[in-house]
Enzyme design. Structure first.
Site, PDB file in Angstrom:
ATOM      1  N   ASN A 122       0.822  -1.175  -0.023  1.00  0.00           N
ATOM      2  CA  ASN A 122      -0.020  -0.130   0.129  1.00  0.00           C
ATOM      3  C   ASN A 122       0.593   1.111   0.082  1.00  0.00           C
ATOM      4  O   ASN A 122       0.231   2.549  -0.023  1.00  0.00           O
ATOM      5  CB  ASN A 122      -1.066  -0.080   1.178  1.00  0.00           C
ATOM      6  CG  ASN A 122      -2.008  -1.034   1.201  1.00  0.00           C
ATOM      7  OD1 ASN A 122      -1.654  -2.217   1.298  1.00  0.00           O
ATOM      8  ND2 ASN A 122      -3.254  -0.774   0.867  1.00  0.00           N
ATOM      9  N   VAL A 129       0.045   6.567  -1.397  1.00  0.00           N
ATOM     10  CA  VAL A 129      -0.518   5.682  -0.339  1.00  0.00           C
ATOM     11  C   VAL A 129      -1.828   5.025  -0.826  1.00  0.00           C
ATOM     12  O   VAL A 129      -2.787   5.842  -1.247  1.00  0.00           O
ATOM     13  CB  VAL A 129      -0.899   6.321   1.082  1.00  0.00           C
ATOM     14  CG1 VAL A 129      -1.604   5.556   1.954  1.00  0.00           C
ATOM     15  CG2 VAL A 129       0.661   6.983   1.554  1.00  0.00           C
ATOM     16  N   CYS A 130      -2.044   3.785  -1.025  1.00  0.00           N
ATOM     17  CA  CYS A 130      -3.296   3.511  -1.323  1.00  0.00           C
ATOM     18  C   CYS A 130      -4.094   2.932  -0.237  1.00  0.00           C
ATOM     19  O   CYS A 130      -3.631   1.988   0.414  1.00  0.00           O
ATOM     20  CB  CYS A 130      -2.985   1.981  -2.200  1.00  0.00           C
ATOM     21  SG  CYS A 130      -2.388   2.586  -3.878  1.00  0.00           S
ATOM     22  N   LEU A 131      -5.103   3.542  -0.050  1.00  0.00           N
ATOM     23  CA  LEU A 131      -6.109   3.166   1.037  1.00  0.00           C
ATOM     24  C   LEU A 131      -7.554   3.770   0.774  1.00  0.00           C
ATOM     25  O   LEU A 131      -7.790   4.809   0.308  1.00  0.00           O
ATOM     26  CB  LEU A 131      -5.747   4.104   2.186  1.00  0.00           C
ATOM     27  CG  LEU A 131      -6.198   3.733   3.809  1.00  0.00           C
ATOM     28  CD1 LEU A 131      -5.482   1.977   4.122  1.00  0.00           C
ATOM     29  CD2 LEU A 131      -5.630   4.341   4.672  1.00  0.00           C
TER      30      LEU A 131
END
Length: 332
Positions: A122, A129-131
């Site tokens: 992530n 930032v992958c969220l």
């Protein structure tokens, strides 16, 4: 146990020069202050940010530190401590955050200070930032940003608990449909990679600490340096599964966990560098941690280049699985 760290968890500072979003939302000096939602104290955005400050000042967990800026209320910097029971334990992870002009209608922007390292599915090398919570990744409706309920505190706790977790391999999309049992071996291999690169990030932080967190970085590794080195030794010797080191439990003297040769190679390189860096920041390293000593190691395997980087295989297979999953979803 390490010493108590004397560093305010929440504080207002002035220097934002190295913040990733320092140029974002910046107004000209001639701009009308009353029209700027970040300087107009009557604006809804300003009031909401002040509410966020109050929440952070009184509710931060002990392992999360925040700095906000007196002249740039649209910016925030957080340092998160990797928690025990994960391959990120005792690491420090810095995030730069920026509020959008229509906050909280849209989630904040966030940048991970990666030092060019890839430590988690992530968290990208370029800082992305992958969220789901900040709408940079798919997720259920209740996992998405909700202007009426979502907060910066929730975001920081999610980064610590959901991203920097015990099995980061399973953060990658598509694997949830297969279950954990099928990929347990690969997940353990990824934990080796994550811990080794977390150690690399420690060295980067000590060399170039983020502004306003220099004191925390030095104090943290002065306190936790010995624990990191003991964990390196126990992991490399297979006494404890990577990520599960604990100062409260005495590990067995003999190997009980299988450790890859690649991980041992990483430790041979990183251990002396960590030892030197921790000494320089004042860590008290008693006898027994001066050298990495891997039991029953065959000298011919030390530094052997025949072992491919585990994570490249792991990530490559994950990408194929995810691509196949997407195709299936499109067809359906």
């Amino acid at each position: 146990m390490g010493e108590t760290i004397d560093f305010e968890q929440f504080d207002v500072v002035s220097d934002n020069t190295d913040h990733h979003f320092a140029r974002l939302n910046k107004k000209n000096e001639t701009s009308d202050a009353s029209s700027d939602c970040f300087t107009n104290e009557s604006s809804d955005v300003y009031r909401r940010i002040m509410k966020e400050w109050k929440i952070l000042a009184h509710n931060l967990p002990e392992t999360i530190y925040v700095r906000v800026y007196e002249n740039r209320v649209d910016l925030l910097r957080a340092m998160i401590v990797g928690v025990a029971g994960t391959p990120y334990h005792d690491g420090l992870f810095c995030f730069d955050i920026a509020f959008p002009p229509d906050y909280p209608n849209h989630p904040p922007k966030i940048h991970y200070c990666s030092y060019g390292l890839y430590i988690n599915p992530n968290l990208y090398r370029n800082g992305k930032v992958c969220l789901s919570l900040i709408n940079t990744w798919q997720g259920n409706k209740n996992e998405k940003w909700d202007p009426s309920r979502s907060t910066i505190l929730q975001l920081l706790v999610s980064l610590q608990g959901l991203v920097l977790n015990d099995m980061p391999y399973f953060n990658e999309a598509g694997l949830e449909i297969f279950g954990r049992g099928m990929y347990e071996k690969r997940a353990r291999a990824y934990n080796e990679y994550a811990f080794a690169h977390s150690c690399k990030s420690m060295l980067c932080l000590l060399q170039r600490p983020p502004q306003n967190f220099q004191g925390l970085v030095v104090a943290h590794f002065r306190s936790r340096g010995r624990a990191v080195l003991v964990a390196c030794n126990d992991y490399a010797n297979g006494r404890v599964r990577v990520g599960l080191y604990s100062e409260t439990n005495e590990p067995p003297l003999t190997s009980c966990e299988k450790v890859s040769e690649k991980f041992k190679d990483w430790m041979h390189v990183l251990y002396p560098r960590l030892f030197s860096a921790f000494i320089q920041c004042g860590a008290s390293l008693e006898t027994g941690v001066e050298h990495l000593s891997i039991i029953n190691e065959s000298p011919k395997n030390m530094g052997n280049g025949k072992y491919k980087v585990i994570v490249k295989k792991v990530v490559g297979k994950i990408r194929k699985i995810y691509a196949s999953t997407l195709k299936t979803r499109v067809k359906n």
